[in-house]
Motif scaffolding. Sequence first.
Motif, mmCIF file in Angstrom:
data_model
loop_
_atom_site.group_PDB
_atom_site.id
_atom_site.type_symbol
_atom_site.label_atom_id
_atom_site.label_comp_id
_atom_site.label_asym_id
_atom_site.label_seq_id
_atom_site.Cartn_x
_atom_site.Cartn_y
_atom_site.Cartn_z
ATOM 1 N N GLY A 288 -2.879 -6.701 4.345
ATOM 2 C CA GLY A 288 -3.306 -7.681 3.352
ATOM 3 C C GLY A 288 -4.097 -8.820 3.958
ATOM 4 O O GLY A 288 -4.872 -9.487 3.272
ATOM 5 N N LYS B 173 2.324 -10.703 1.162
ATOM 6 C CA LYS B 173 1.422 -10.774 2.315
ATOM 7 C C LYS B 173 1.706 -12.007 3.163
ATOM 8 O O LYS B 173 1.819 -11.918 4.393
ATOM 9 C CB LYS B 173 -0.033 -10.810 1.818
ATOM 10 C CG LYS B 173 -1.056 -10.991 2.924
ATOM 11 C CD LYS B 173 -2.459 -11.133 2.367
ATOM 12 C CE LYS B 173 -2.672 -12.473 1.699
ATOM 13 N NZ LYS B 173 -4.079 -12.664 1.267
ATOM 14 N N TYR C 234 -0.386 -3.474 -0.525
ATOM 15 C CA TYR C 234 -1.489 -3.173 0.391
ATOM 16 C C TYR C 234 -1.204 -1.911 1.203
ATOM 17 O O TYR C 234 -2.093 -1.078 1.405
ATOM 18 C CB TYR C 234 -1.724 -4.365 1.317
ATOM 19 C CG TYR C 234 -2.134 -5.618 0.570
ATOM 20 C CD1 TYR C 234 -3.416 -5.736 0.031
ATOM 21 C CD2 TYR C 234 -1.240 -6.662 0.388
ATOM 22 C CE1 TYR C 234 -3.798 -6.874 -0.671
ATOM 23 C CE2 TYR C 234 -1.607 -7.807 -0.305
ATOM 24 C CZ TYR C 234 -2.880 -7.904 -0.841
ATOM 25 O OH TYR C 234 -3.244 -9.022 -1.553
ATOM 26 N N TRP D 298 1.642 -9.926 -4.902
ATOM 27 C CA TRP D 298 0.965 -9.230 -3.799
ATOM 28 C C TRP D 298 0.635 -10.238 -2.688
ATOM 29 O O TRP D 298 0.860 -9.975 -1.505
ATOM 30 C CB TRP D 298 -0.332 -8.583 -4.282
ATOM 31 C CG TRP D 298 -0.151 -7.497 -5.287
ATOM 32 C CD1 TRP D 298 1.015 -6.876 -5.629
ATOM 33 C CD2 TRP D 298 -1.179 -6.905 -6.095
ATOM 34 N NE1 TRP D 298 0.779 -5.933 -6.601
ATOM 35 C CE2 TRP D 298 -0.554 -5.922 -6.908
ATOM 36 C CE3 TRP D 298 -2.556 -7.105 -6.212
ATOM 37 C CZ2 TRP D 298 -1.273 -5.151 -7.816
ATOM 38 C CZ3 TRP D 298 -3.279 -6.336 -7.102
ATOM 39 C CH2 TRP D 298 -2.638 -5.357 -7.905
ATOM 40 N N THR E 224 -2.969 2.744 1.573
ATOM 41 C CA THR E 224 -3.519 3.215 2.852
ATOM 42 C C THR E 224 -2.770 4.475 3.280
ATOM 43 O O THR E 224 -1.758 4.863 2.689
ATOM 44 C CB THR E 224 -3.337 2.153 3.962
ATOM 45 O OG1 THR E 224 -1.942 2.022 4.273
ATOM 46 C CG2 THR E 224 -3.893 0.804 3.519
ATOM 47 N N ASN F 38 2.398 -4.157 5.837
ATOM 48 C CA ASN F 38 1.803 -4.572 4.565
ATOM 49 C C ASN F 38 1.150 -5.945 4.696
ATOM 50 O O ASN F 38 0.044 -6.173 4.210
ATOM 51 C CB ASN F 38 2.878 -4.620 3.485
ATOM 52 C CG ASN F 38 2.334 -5.072 2.141
ATOM 53 O OD1 ASN F 38 1.629 -4.341 1.464
ATOM 54 N ND2 ASN F 38 2.672 -6.305 1.759
#
Length: 333
Positions: free
Chosen positions: A279, A192, A255, A188, A259, A275
Amino acid sequence: MDRTIIKSVLLLLFFYSSLTIGQTDFSKESEELGKVHWYRDYDKAIAAAKRELKDVLILFQEVPGCATCRNYGKNVLSNPLMVETIENEFIPLAIFNNKGGKDREILAKFDEPSWNNPVVRIINTKGNDVVKRISSDYSSLTLLKRIKEALKSNGRIIPPYVKILDQELSSINTGNYKEKHFKMYCFWTGEKQLGKIDGVLSTESGFMNGEVVKVQYDPSVVDETTLENYAEKHSFKPVDPSKTYKSASNDIHYYLRHTDYKYVPLTELQQTKINSAIGSGKTGDEYLSPTQRKWFVNIIEGKVKKNKNLFDIPFSDAWDYMKKQFPITIASK
């Protein structure tokens, strides 16, 4: 009601309709015209350009047309972000080169041949060419190149969504990119950080004896050494590409997935950049086109139902779906 009165009303309606045929501001969609909402009256287009301080993008097109004409509409003028660029940054005008009347008058004005393959000209409100005329070149890249030249000549800033379109047409759609895998403690975080780099086209979480991020990048924008140096600063290590890679499909763009952006049609590059922005504690609004932004605002405000996650749906299909659910036309932009 008296039959004489009814007959008179019908005659008046017929007379009015005969006067207004062909005088509508916008064309209906056709294969040759793609999905752009085109003006069909030169004078009205020039007037709109003066009001909005824009140039006019003219498509001289055969409608109905040959295979070349149809393919131009299908392959060049139907890309959602290309449509957005033409409709929002210019006043789009279609002139049929196989018709008479006002179309023939404009053909003569610009000395364009009849029954010809697609030609594109970008003119100012005085009718002068702003950039070189496009003829015998039916590529999206050439059209976008002229569009960027026209925006710059008019002192306009090239919007981020147009830059997104440029990068995708230049790299992703042509296969002119390279690929590299980096290992890290958390993919993740990897997505980012790596997604921030200018020239990175996509990031994807996966596994290669541990968590990795697969990166596709444009070597003309960011070279391999620069990419590796950036990765090293964040403790990411290159992985031997011969090892088996397995996508972590449910964790790609983690991320963004959490949303309301997931309900908006997004290209692969938009997903990557948004993304990364989310993030990093920012919004991804700057990467959206005007229509995407309107959709997103209406989603947040509850005017569009969150009934379908568009994240894993091909971009054009997701766009068509959203367009049917919540249509936004050029007149409302």
